[in-house]
Design a protein around this motif. Structure first.
Motif, PDB file in Angstrom:
ATOM      1  N   THR A  93       1.744  14.165  -9.239  1.00 16.00           N
ATOM      2  CA  THR A  93       2.689  15.281  -9.324  1.00 16.00           C
ATOM      3  C   THR A  93       3.022  15.589 -10.775  1.00 16.00           C
ATOM      4  O   THR A  93       3.069  16.751 -11.180  1.00 16.00           O
ATOM      5  N   GLN A  94       3.233  14.541 -11.570  1.00 15.21           N
ATOM      6  CA  GLN A  94       3.516  14.743 -12.992  1.00 15.21           C
ATOM      7  C   GLN A  94       2.312  15.358 -13.695  1.00 15.21           C
ATOM      8  O   GLN A  94       2.456  16.268 -14.514  1.00 15.21           O
ATOM      9  N   GLN A  95       1.117  14.897 -13.363  1.00 15.29           N
ATOM     10  CA  GLN A  95      -0.094  15.458 -13.957  1.00 15.29           C
ATOM     11  C   GLN A  95      -0.250  16.928 -13.558  1.00 15.29           C
ATOM     12  O   GLN A  95      -0.640  17.761 -14.377  1.00 15.29           O
TER      13      GLN A  95
ATOM     14  N   LEU B  88       0.826  -1.209   0.000  1.00  8.57           N
ATOM     15  CA  LEU B  88       0.000   0.000   0.000  1.00  8.57           C
ATOM     16  C   LEU B  88       0.860   1.259   0.000  1.00  8.57           C
ATOM     17  O   LEU B  88       0.541   2.238  -0.682  1.00  8.57           O
ATOM     18  N   THR B  89       1.959   1.242   0.737  1.00  5.79           N
ATOM     19  CA  THR B  89       2.847   2.399   0.755  1.00  5.79           C
ATOM     20  C   THR B  89       3.479   2.618  -0.614  1.00  5.79           C
ATOM     21  O   THR B  89       3.564   3.745  -1.100  1.00  5.79           O
ATOM     22  N   THR B  90       3.918   1.536  -1.240  1.00 11.46           N
ATOM     23  CA  THR B  90       4.522   1.639  -2.563  1.00 11.46           C
ATOM     24  C   THR B  90       3.501   2.131  -3.578  1.00 11.46           C
ATOM     25  O   THR B  90       3.800   2.994  -4.404  1.00 11.46           O
TER      26      THR B  90
ATOM     27  N   TYR C 159       3.596   5.607  -5.949  1.00 11.37           N
ATOM     28  CA  TYR C 159       3.397   5.691  -7.397  1.00 11.37           C
ATOM     29  C   TYR C 159       2.249   6.637  -7.742  1.00 11.37           C
ATOM     30  O   TYR C 159       2.328   7.405  -8.705  1.00 11.37           O
ATOM     31  N   GLU C 160       1.179   6.604  -6.980  1.00  8.70           N
ATOM     32  CA  GLU C 160       0.055   7.506  -7.237  1.00  8.70           C
ATOM     33  C   GLU C 160       0.460   8.955  -7.011  1.00  8.70           C
ATOM     34  O   GLU C 160       0.076   9.839  -7.780  1.00  8.70           O
TER      35      GLU C 160
END
Length: 197
Positions: free
Chosen positions: A77-79, A65-67, A71-72
């Motif tokens: 952040t990129q979006q 869940l942390t990983t 990623y989310e």
């Protein structure tokens, strides 16, 4: 009893000490059959094993869940960066479209002229103040002439009235024609290798 027998018993009494206490039994003695040895309980082992597996599974689930959350966060952040860039591009487009040069070019293309002596309309009574004559011919002020400062935001922007013309009067380049053709051809069948023979 004879005197000899009594003398022997008397001499035995004199030579052997008299027992003051009765003789005790030895401390070590054989123990009765200890019985069968108890087997360890299987239930305790199963509970301990299930507890260890539960803890390991919970740690793995938290790690996953942390990983996934990382990623989310990276994707969001990129979006957000892409949306910020789009916002900046749109703000530049709006600044270019609302610039005086672009408005003057579109007004000229629509046939509007700038008069030498301006006239004003008084809203309270509807009276026209000034000469009140329409400008005839050409405008006295050329907004796009030599004295105007160029605006890079609108040089390639087509005019409202003529989508094929720009602010400088040059035709716009179609999207297909503006593709850069100086790039090497795409590799479709592997990496190129030099011909050595």
């Amino acid at each position: 009893m004879s005197t000899a027998a009594t003398a022997r018993t008397d001499s035995a009494r004199l030579t052997s000490p008299a027992p003051s206490t009765p003789r005790r039994a030895p401390w070590l003695r054989p123990v009765a059959d200890p019985g069968r040895r108890r087997r360890p309980r299987v239930v305790y082992a199963i509970v301990a094993l299930l507890g260890a597996l539960t803890i390991a599974g919970a740690q793995m689930a938290l790690s996953i869940l942390t990983t996934q959350g990382s990623y989310e966060i990276a994707a969001l952040t990129q979006q957000q960066q892409e949306l910020t860039w789009q916002k900046q591009i749109l703000a530049d487009d709006i600044a270019g479209l609302s610039s005086p040069q672009y408005l003057a070019a579109n007004a000229s293309a629509l046939g509007m002229l700038i008069a030498e002596s301006p006239s004003y309309l008084r809203l309270s009574d509807g009276a026209v103040l000034g000469t009140g004559q329409a400008a005839v011919g050409r405008s006295s002020i050329d907004a796009l002439g030599r004295g105007a400062v160029g605006n890079a935001l609108i040089t390639d922007r087509p005019l409202v009235t003529d989508p094929k013309a720009t602010i400088l009067g040059q035709p716009t380049v179609a999207a297909e024609e503006s593709v850069i053709t100086d790039t090497p051809p795409p590799i479709t069948d592997g990496l190129p290798t030099p011909n050595t023979h």
